[in-house]
Design a protein around this motif. Sequence first.
Motif, PDB file in Angstrom:
ATOM      1  N   CYS A  70      57.327  75.904   5.872  1.00  6.91           N
ATOM      2  CA  CYS A  70      56.126  76.533   5.314  1.00  6.91           C
ATOM      3  C   CYS A  70      55.501  75.596   4.292  1.00  6.91           C
ATOM      4  CB  CYS A  70      56.469  77.859   4.630  1.00  6.91           C
ATOM      5  SG  CYS A  70      57.204  79.082   5.713  1.00  6.91           S
ATOM      6  N   GLU A  82      55.518  75.602  16.886  1.00  5.24           N
ATOM      7  CA  GLU A  82      54.445  75.867  15.923  1.00  5.24           C
ATOM      8  C   GLU A  82      53.790  77.202  16.247  1.00  5.24           C
ATOM      9  OE1 GLU A  82      51.665  72.501  15.135  1.00  5.24           O
ATOM     10  OE2 GLU A  82      52.785  71.576  16.781  1.00  5.24           O
ATOM     11  N   TYR A 103      57.478  76.048  12.555  1.00  4.69           N
ATOM     12  CA  TYR A 103      56.455  75.662  11.575  1.00  4.69           C
ATOM     13  C   TYR A 103      55.336  76.695  11.631  1.00  4.69           C
ATOM     14  CZ  TYR A 103      52.828  72.628   9.450  1.00  4.69           C
ATOM     15  OH  TYR A 103      51.831  72.099   8.665  1.00  4.69           O
ATOM     16  N   LEU A 104      55.198  77.484  10.578  1.00  5.48           N
ATOM     17  CA  LEU A 104      54.122  78.458  10.470  1.00  5.48           C
ATOM     18  C   LEU A 104      52.969  77.788   9.740  1.00  5.48           C
ATOM     19  CD1 LEU A 104      56.130  81.649   9.438  1.00  5.48           C
ATOM     20  CD2 LEU A 104      55.453  80.918  11.730  1.00  5.48           C
ATOM     21  N   ARG A 105      51.788  77.770  10.361  1.00  2.00           N
ATOM     22  CA  ARG A 105      50.725  76.922   9.827  1.00  2.00           C
ATOM     23  C   ARG A 105      49.341  77.542   9.969  1.00  2.00           C
ATOM     24  NH1 ARG A 105      48.997  73.137  14.757  1.00  2.00           N
ATOM     25  NH2 ARG A 105      47.010  73.714  13.816  1.00  2.00           N
ATOM     26  N   VAL A 129      49.284  81.090  12.153  1.00  2.00           N
ATOM     27  CA  VAL A 129      49.369  82.447  11.611  1.00  2.00           C
ATOM     28  C   VAL A 129      48.168  82.835  10.741  1.00  2.00           C
ATOM     29  CG1 VAL A 129      51.872  82.543  11.742  1.00  2.00           C
ATOM     30  CG2 VAL A 129      50.801  81.638   9.674  1.00  2.00           C
ATOM     31  N   ALA A 147      51.647  81.277   4.882  1.00  2.00           N
ATOM     32  CA  ALA A 147      52.505  81.394   6.065  1.00  2.00           C
ATOM     33  C   ALA A 147      53.502  82.538   5.902  1.00  2.00           C
ATOM     34  CB  ALA A 147      53.240  80.079   6.304  1.00  2.00           C
TER      35      ALA A 147
END
Length: 213
Positions: free
Chosen positions: A39, A129, A106-108, A132, A44
């Motif tokens: 994050c 990925e 990976y929250l992006r 969000v 995120a």
Amino acid sequence: MPIYLLNKAPFEGVKNLILNEIVFFDIKLNLDRYDALICTSKNALIALQKNKIPLNLDMEVYTIGENTACFAQKLGFKNIKIAKKSYASDFFQEFKEELENKKCLYLRAKIIASSLNLDLRNNGVDLDEVIVYENVFKSSGEILIHPSIFIFTSALSVEIFLKNYSLHEDDIAISIGNSTAKKLLNFKNLFVCEKQSIEACVALAKKLESRLV
């Protein structure tokens, strides 16, 4: 001299200039499938909260920035690692070997300024990925005072500012870091904050303001 902050964080003696809003997407996730959560923004983690995603509080969380790490801790995550420097390139150099043998999420944001996702993949990291949230431009009818001190907290904040306004020759611009500063290289009164935090940027702005009084 007025101080404008391109962020909604409240500070005494500072005017917030909000030219964007965060839009969160509807998502479904199973965090149990992953060893590590990456994050680079608190948003995120807010997205997880808004979507009521069941949290795997034992998973490792890799963050950029103390605010993101503090929010992860507030949610109950136990294994939180904070990058020593608040730049995606430094994050990659610091954690690339640790992440090599982990299944990572990976929250992006929809648009990102860095190539962290590509760098991790090119280094052999097993990375998923999920987009969000996104930053959406919001026009403003506010009339600005010049000269002023403007604090930019991201490269995007510079871009959205320049859609509505322009910097005058006698204004002062403060950038939270080098990536943001690159958007302002043609402006002569530019200061890059040594510590990548909004609090440090505001402290620098007030210091500069006191010198000009």
